[in-house]
Write a protein that holds these residues in place. Structure first.
Motif, PDB file in Angstrom:
ATOM      1  N   UNK A 127       0.822  -1.208   0.000  1.00 50.31           N
ATOM      2  CA  UNK A 127       0.000   0.000   0.000  1.00 50.31           C
ATOM      3  C   UNK A 127       0.859   1.263   0.000  1.00 50.31           C
ATOM      4  N   UNK A 128       1.945   1.227   0.746  1.00 52.85           N
ATOM      5  CA  UNK A 128       2.775   2.424   0.902  1.00 52.85           C
ATOM      6  C   UNK A 128       3.813   2.576  -0.197  1.00 52.85           C
ATOM      7  N   UNK A 129       4.137   1.517  -0.895  1.00 53.32           N
ATOM      8  CA  UNK A 129       5.210   1.598  -1.885  1.00 53.32           C
ATOM      9  C   UNK A 129       4.717   2.312  -3.136  1.00 53.32           C
ATOM     10  N   UNK A 130       5.617   3.083  -3.739  1.00 55.03           N
ATOM     11  CA  UNK A 130       5.353   3.753  -5.013  1.00 55.03           C
ATOM     12  C   UNK A 130       6.363   3.213  -6.001  1.00 55.03           C
ATOM     13  N   UNK A 131       6.057   3.270  -7.279  1.00 54.53           N
ATOM     14  CA  UNK A 131       7.007   2.756  -8.267  1.00 54.53           C
ATOM     15  C   UNK A 131       8.322   3.517  -8.167  1.00 54.53           C
ATOM     16  N   UNK A 132       9.429   2.781  -8.143  1.00 50.63           N
ATOM     17  CA  UNK A 132      10.742   3.411  -8.023  1.00 50.63           C
ATOM     18  C   UNK A 132      11.323   3.738  -9.384  1.00 50.63           C
ATOM     19  N   UNK A 133      10.811   3.111 -10.421  1.00 52.49           N
ATOM     20  CA  UNK A 133      11.303   3.346 -11.778  1.00 52.49           C
ATOM     21  C   UNK A 133      10.688   4.608 -12.343  1.00 52.49           C
ATOM     22  N   UNK A 134      10.894   4.857 -13.653  1.00 53.34           N
ATOM     23  CA  UNK A 134      10.313   6.040 -14.290  1.00 53.34           C
ATOM     24  C   UNK A 134       8.790   5.973 -14.256  1.00 53.34           C
ATOM     25  N   UNK A 135       8.189   7.135 -14.068  1.00 52.40           N
ATOM     26  CA  UNK A 135       6.734   7.206 -14.006  1.00 52.40           C
ATOM     27  C   UNK A 135       6.146   7.037 -15.390  1.00 52.40           C
ATOM     28  N   UNK A 136       4.998   6.412 -15.414  1.00 53.41           N
ATOM     29  CA  UNK A 136       4.319   6.194 -16.693  1.00 53.41           C
ATOM     30  C   UNK A 136       3.745   7.516 -17.173  1.00 53.41           C
ATOM     31  N   UNK A 137       3.531   7.581 -18.454  1.00 55.16           N
ATOM     32  CA  UNK A 137       2.963   8.811 -19.005  1.00 55.16           C
ATOM     33  C   UNK A 137       1.506   8.914 -18.607  1.00 55.16           C
ATOM     34  N   UNK A 138       0.991  10.089 -18.562  1.00 54.21           N
ATOM     35  CA  UNK A 138      -0.390  10.282 -18.168  1.00 54.21           C
ATOM     36  C   UNK A 138      -1.232  10.578 -19.399  1.00 54.21           C
ATOM     37  N   UNK A 139      -2.470  10.124 -19.346  1.00 51.89           N
ATOM     38  CA  UNK A 139      -3.372  10.315 -20.462  1.00 51.89           C
ATOM     39  C   UNK A 139      -4.291  11.473 -20.135  1.00 51.89           C
ATOM     40  N   UNK A 140      -4.345  12.442 -21.018  1.00 53.45           N
ATOM     41  CA  UNK A 140      -5.217  13.596 -20.823  1.00 53.45           C
ATOM     42  C   UNK A 140      -6.064  13.742 -22.078  1.00 53.45           C
ATOM     43  N   UNK A 141      -7.372  13.612 -21.891  1.00 50.30           N
ATOM     44  CA  UNK A 141      -8.289  13.797 -23.016  1.00 50.30           C
ATOM     45  C   UNK A 141      -8.052  12.802 -24.130  1.00 50.30           C
ATOM     46  N   UNK A 142      -7.677  11.583 -23.818  1.00 48.83           N
ATOM     47  CA  UNK A 142      -7.465  10.579 -24.850  1.00 48.83           C
ATOM     48  C   UNK A 142      -6.087  10.649 -25.472  1.00 48.83           C
TER      49      UNK A 142
END
Length: 168
Positions: A127-142
């Motif tokens: 629950x507390x862990x966050x991805x340590x690698x590069x963050x995924x891209x975010x989708x905005x408006x498709x």
């Protein structure tokens, strides 16, 4: 054929012999104590039967010994102590709590507690862990936007591939 069948039927009663012990008790209370004690004491030979249900010769001897001790006025605890001294704690279905049986009595609870603790720690870490690698891209408006994980060129190329797939 009939002679063979008749022979087998005549031999059948001899194969099902069971010794039935008949003990005379001076009162009904001793008989009840006998039933209770023989139900609680395990047969050392059979290992998973009490001496009341076992057909082993040793169980028959133990029943006879319990009967003798009851008629002599021995207490239940005295009879159990005699059996434990002679055959060890194994003769009891419910062993006493002492140094040698502590793990038997409390071990399952310790293991259960360790298991619960491990499950709680694993779920808390997930629950507390966050991805340590590069963050995924975010989708905005498709459309995917460039972020720490994708460069601008990669985001544009991804959007073109996705657009082409959706057109087909």
């Amino acid at each position: 054929m009939k002679a063979l069948l008749l022979s087998l039927m005549l031999l059948l009663p001899f194969s099902a012999q069971a010794a039935i012990d008949a003990y005379e008790f001076s009162d009904e209370q001793k008989e009840a104590r006998f039933q209770q004690l023989t139900g609680e004491l395990r047969c050392p030979k059979c290992q998973n039967q009490n001496i009341a249900d076992s057909d082993a010769p040793l169980a028959s001897d133990l029943r006879r010994e319990v009967h003798r001790m009851l008629e002599e006025g021995e207490s239940d605890e005295g009879i159990i102590d005699f059996m434990v001294t002679r055959y060890g704690d194994f003769v009891l279905y419910r062993p006493r709590v002492n140094e040698t049986t502590w793990l038997l009595w409390y071990g399952p609870f310790v293991l259960l507690g360790i298991g619960v603790l491990v499950v709680v720690l694993i779920s808390r870490n997930r629950r507390q862990s966050t991805p340590t690698g590069p963050k995924a891209s975010s989708e905005v408006g498709g459309q995917y936007q460039a972020s720490e994980g994708l460069t601008t060129e990669e985001a544009e190329r991804l959007n073109k591939l996705l657009q082409r797939d959706s057109d087909q």
